[in-house]
Design a protein around this motif. Structure first.
Motif, short mmCIF file in Angstrom:
data_model
loop_
_atom_site.label_atom_id
_atom_site.label_comp_id
_atom_site.label_asym_id
_atom_site.label_seq_id
_atom_site.Cartn_x
_atom_site.Cartn_y
_atom_site.Cartn_z
N SER A 1 0.83 -1.21 0.00
CA SER A 1 0.00 0.00 0.00
C SER A 1 0.86 1.26 0.00
N LEU A 2 1.94 1.22 0.78
CA LEU A 2 2.85 2.37 0.80
C LEU A 2 3.47 2.60 -0.57
N ALA A 3 3.83 1.52 -1.26
CA ALA A 3 4.42 1.66 -2.59
C ALA A 3 3.44 2.33 -3.55
N VAL A 4 2.16 1.98 -3.43
CA VAL A 4 1.14 2.59 -4.29
C VAL A 4 1.03 4.09 -4.00
N VAL A 5 0.97 4.44 -2.71
CA VAL A 5 0.83 5.85 -2.33
C VAL A 5 2.07 6.65 -2.73
N ALA A 6 3.26 6.03 -2.59
CA ALA A 6 4.51 6.74 -2.87
C ALA A 6 4.64 7.14 -4.33
N ARG A 7 3.86 6.53 -5.22
CA ARG A 7 3.92 6.92 -6.62
C ARG A 7 3.48 8.37 -6.83
N GLN A 8 2.75 8.91 -5.86
CA GLN A 8 2.29 10.30 -5.94
C GLN A 8 3.16 11.23 -5.10
N SER A 9 4.35 10.77 -4.68
CA SER A 9 5.15 11.55 -3.73
C SER A 9 5.73 12.82 -4.33
N ARG A 10 5.72 12.95 -5.66
CA ARG A 10 6.21 14.19 -6.25
C ARG A 10 5.37 15.39 -5.83
N ALA A 11 4.11 15.12 -5.48
CA ALA A 11 3.21 16.20 -5.06
C ALA A 11 3.31 16.47 -3.56
N TRP A 12 4.05 15.67 -2.83
CA TRP A 12 4.17 15.87 -1.38
C TRP A 12 5.13 17.01 -1.09
N THR A 13 5.06 17.48 0.15
CA THR A 13 6.06 18.46 0.61
C THR A 13 7.36 17.75 0.95
N GLY A 14 8.44 18.50 0.99
CA GLY A 14 9.73 17.91 1.35
C GLY A 14 9.72 17.32 2.73
N ALA A 15 9.02 17.96 3.67
CA ALA A 15 8.95 17.44 5.03
C ALA A 15 8.21 16.11 5.07
N ASP A 16 7.15 15.98 4.27
CA ASP A 16 6.40 14.71 4.25
C ASP A 16 7.26 13.59 3.68
N ARG A 17 7.98 13.90 2.60
CA ARG A 17 8.84 12.86 2.02
C ARG A 17 9.92 12.43 3.01
N ALA A 18 10.52 13.41 3.71
CA ALA A 18 11.56 13.07 4.69
C ALA A 18 11.00 12.22 5.82
N SER A 19 9.81 12.52 6.27
CA SER A 19 9.19 11.75 7.36
C SER A 19 8.92 10.32 6.92
N VAL A 20 8.39 10.15 5.71
CA VAL A 20 8.08 8.80 5.23
C VAL A 20 9.36 8.03 4.99
N LEU A 21 10.39 8.67 4.46
CA LEU A 21 11.66 7.99 4.25
C LEU A 21 12.25 7.51 5.57
N ALA A 22 12.11 8.32 6.63
CA ALA A 22 12.61 7.89 7.94
C ALA A 22 11.86 6.65 8.43
N VAL A 23 10.56 6.61 8.20
CA VAL A 23 9.77 5.43 8.59
C VAL A 23 10.18 4.22 7.76
N VAL A 24 10.44 4.44 6.46
CA VAL A 24 10.87 3.32 5.60
C VAL A 24 12.20 2.76 6.09
N ARG A 25 13.15 3.64 6.47
CA ARG A 25 14.44 3.15 6.98
C ARG A 25 14.24 2.36 8.27
N ALA A 26 13.39 2.85 9.14
CA ALA A 26 13.13 2.11 10.38
C ALA A 26 12.48 0.76 10.09
N SER A 27 11.62 0.73 9.09
CA SER A 27 10.97 -0.54 8.73
C SER A 27 11.98 -1.52 8.14
N GLU A 28 12.90 -1.00 7.32
CA GLU A 28 13.96 -1.86 6.78
C GLU A 28 14.80 -2.48 7.89
#
Length: 552
Positions: free
Chosen positions: A21-48
């Motif tokens: 589900s996250l992969a599907v949502v991330a396809r629209q990440s170009r429209a996100w703010t930089g802060a939102d992308r940074a927050s999600v990337l931090a969560v992705v690293r923690a999940s990894e």
């Protein structure tokens, strides 16, 4: 068992669905703010990191049970390579990572918290797997793991790997010696002439490779808009060969000259090709003690005293004996060994020193400029043909000031800057010192700055240009981040003693500011490198080390 397995499988399925589900949502990440992308990337690293720990326990349990092995599988790693189709190398890396996570609880906690990136974990796992059982056991003690986690939270992956390698080399010099001899045995070079070009292939040991790298760098060929770095290196090799064919040899004339003729020298550049080894005085003293023991053993075996011509000797004995006598008095002493690679010396293949046959003491290994540890036999060999300079290293400066009478930094000053800074001082850049220039912290023209080590800093060509383009000012921090805390920990460890069970390991592998005594898992050459803050003309921070307080 059914009640246990089914919920676990359901949890794993939910994790898979959530990531999809996250992969599907991330396809629209170009429209996100930089802060939102940074927050999600931090969560992705923690999940990894969490998934890596889960995989680690599953793999170790599967290996212990032997369920995945099939007829024809040579090993558990081979079985994993077959199942995942990832190849034996990748499967071995994953299994090593699993072993480290399962056997090092403190490190695993650091991975979960994000202070130990997975890349750093791979380096730790690789070094622990290659170490002797005794060294690996010490590395897995809680005290050592705490030090490793602290280092991983601050150092880049290359610096972290080199620091761990230096610590292992100090604990087990015999293994470092064996690794060097294995590299030397496997050396080869072939040149194949084909209709569509000439192809080169080869392998050198680390020291021989450093000599070649230095010689190529001395040709001054670097990639730019007209050629790639690989093409520039090919041009440098061609220039090196053409110079040899023409009988050219760089002469050790007056500084800044070649064969008595003026040379064009870039600020902070090396005047002639040389390989630098950074050696603590204690290491030189240990080498001399070992050399004398070998001589005495040989004399006893042959029943007579060996003559000077027969005995393995070291060049510049007076200078080395001076370092030997002062090793116990100076905590911050380095011996900077410069090996001329212009072609002078003994015939190829001539063995300069006796084989290593006696045990070595636990001392910091000699290192190349980038912190790579060097086997004791190689140190002894290069000392036979080297210029040796004793440099007293202080915490902040070196006594090599020449005032404003010269604008260009001398070769000795460049060596001292390399010994102190190790690489480009721009935070986040790990460009090798050989590709760096020496910058006046207080600019020569703008600030009337002196040409001195206290006013020098290593910068790669790109960041040197950026400093001048952006009109930046550098400020060297008086102490590295956490210096006072680490000194207190070192003092406490020294009072508690330094047993091989790891109780005093903080004193052995803790981050230390100098090279005297302790062998540090931190910094180039065993010391914590000094850090710098870069500010623009308004005083705003443009670049600073991690943990430095932001502008108010």
């Amino acid at each position: 068992m059914f009640d246990t397995v089914v919920p676990v499988v359901e949890v794993a399925a939910r994790v898979r669905d959530a990531t999809s589900s996250l992969a599907v949502v991330a396809r629209q990440s170009r429209a996100w703010t930089g802060a939102d992308r940074a927050s999600v990337l931090a969560v992705v690293r923690a999940s990894e990191a969490a998934l890596a720990e889960a995989r680690a326990h599953l793999l170790v349990a599967d290996r212990d049970a032997g369920d995945s092995l099939r007829p024809g599988d040579r090993s558990f790693e081979a079985a994993q390579a077959r199942v995942t189709r990832s190849g034996l190398g990748e499967a071995s890396r994953v299994v090593r990572q699993a072993d480290a996570l399962v056997s090092m609880g403190t490190v695993a906690a650091g991975v979960r918290e994000g202070s130990v990136p997975l890349g750093h974990l791979d380096e730790l796992a690789r070094i622990a797997a290659a170490a002797t059982p005794e060294v690996a056991a010490v590395l897995r003690t809680p005290q050592a793991q705490e030090q490793v986690v602290g280092m991983a939270s601050r150092a880049s992956r290359p610096d972290f790997a080199r620091a761990l390698a230096r610590w292992v080399a100090a604990q087990d010099p015999a293994a470092l010696q064996a690794e060097h001899e294995a590299q030397h045995r496997e050396r080869f070079f072939s040149l194949s002439v084909q209709p569509h070009g000439v192809f080169l292939k080869g392998r050198l040991d680390r020291i021989a490779g450093e000599s070649l790298r230095v010689a190529l760098d001395a040709m001054g060929q670097y990639g730019d808009d007209t050629r790639s770095p690989g093409q520039a290196s090919a041009d440098a090799l061609t220039m090196l060969a053409e110079g040899a064919c023409a009988g050219a040899r760089r002469a050790a004339g007056p500084e800044g000259t070649e064969d008595g003729a003026p040379m064009t020298v870039t600020s902070g550049a090396v005047s002639r090709p040389h390989v630098s080894l950074l050696v603590a005085a204690e290491t030189v003293a240990e080498l001399l003690t070992h050399q004398r023991a070998l001589d005495e053993a040989a004399s006893a075996a042959h029943g007579h005293d060996r003559t000077r011509a027969d005995a393995p000797t070291l060049a510049d004995t007076a200078t080395l004996n001076d370092a030997d006598s002062r090793a116990a008095d100076d905590d911050d002493v380095d011996v900077d060994v410069d090996v001329d690679r212009s072609g002078a010396g003994l015939a190829p293949g001539h063995r300069l020193c006796a084989p290593v046959a006696l045990p070595w003491g636990t001392v910091a290994p000699a290192t190349l400029e980038d912190g790579t540890p060097v086997a004791m036999s190689e140190l002894a060999r290069v000392l036979c043909e080297a210029d040796v300079t004793r440099i007293v290293m202080s915490a902040e400066s070196l006594p090599l000031d020449v005032g404003r009478s010269k604008r260009l930094f001398t070769t000795a000053q460049r060596r001292a800057a390399i010994a102190r800074d190790g690489q480009c001082v721009w935070n986040g850049c790990d460009q090798h010192a050989s590709r760096c220039e020496v910058h006046h912290i207080r600019w020569w023209d703008r600030d009337k700055g002196e040409t001195s080590i206290s006013n020098a800093a290593l910068l790669c060509k790109h960041h040197h240009s950026e400093v001048h383009r952006l009109n930046l000012t550098l400020h060297r921090l008086e102490k590295p981040p956490g210096w006072a805390r680490r000194q207190r920990a070192r003092a406490d460890a020294a009072r508690a003693g330094s047993g091989r069970d790891g109780a005093g390991l903080a004193g052995e592998i803790g981050e230390v500011g100098g090279m005297g005594g302790a062998v540090g898992i931190d910094g180039v050459g065993g010391r914590t490198p000094l850090r710098y803050v870069f500010r623009n003309h308004r005083g705003h921070i443009i670049n600073a080390p991690d943990g430095h307080p932001p502008d108010r």
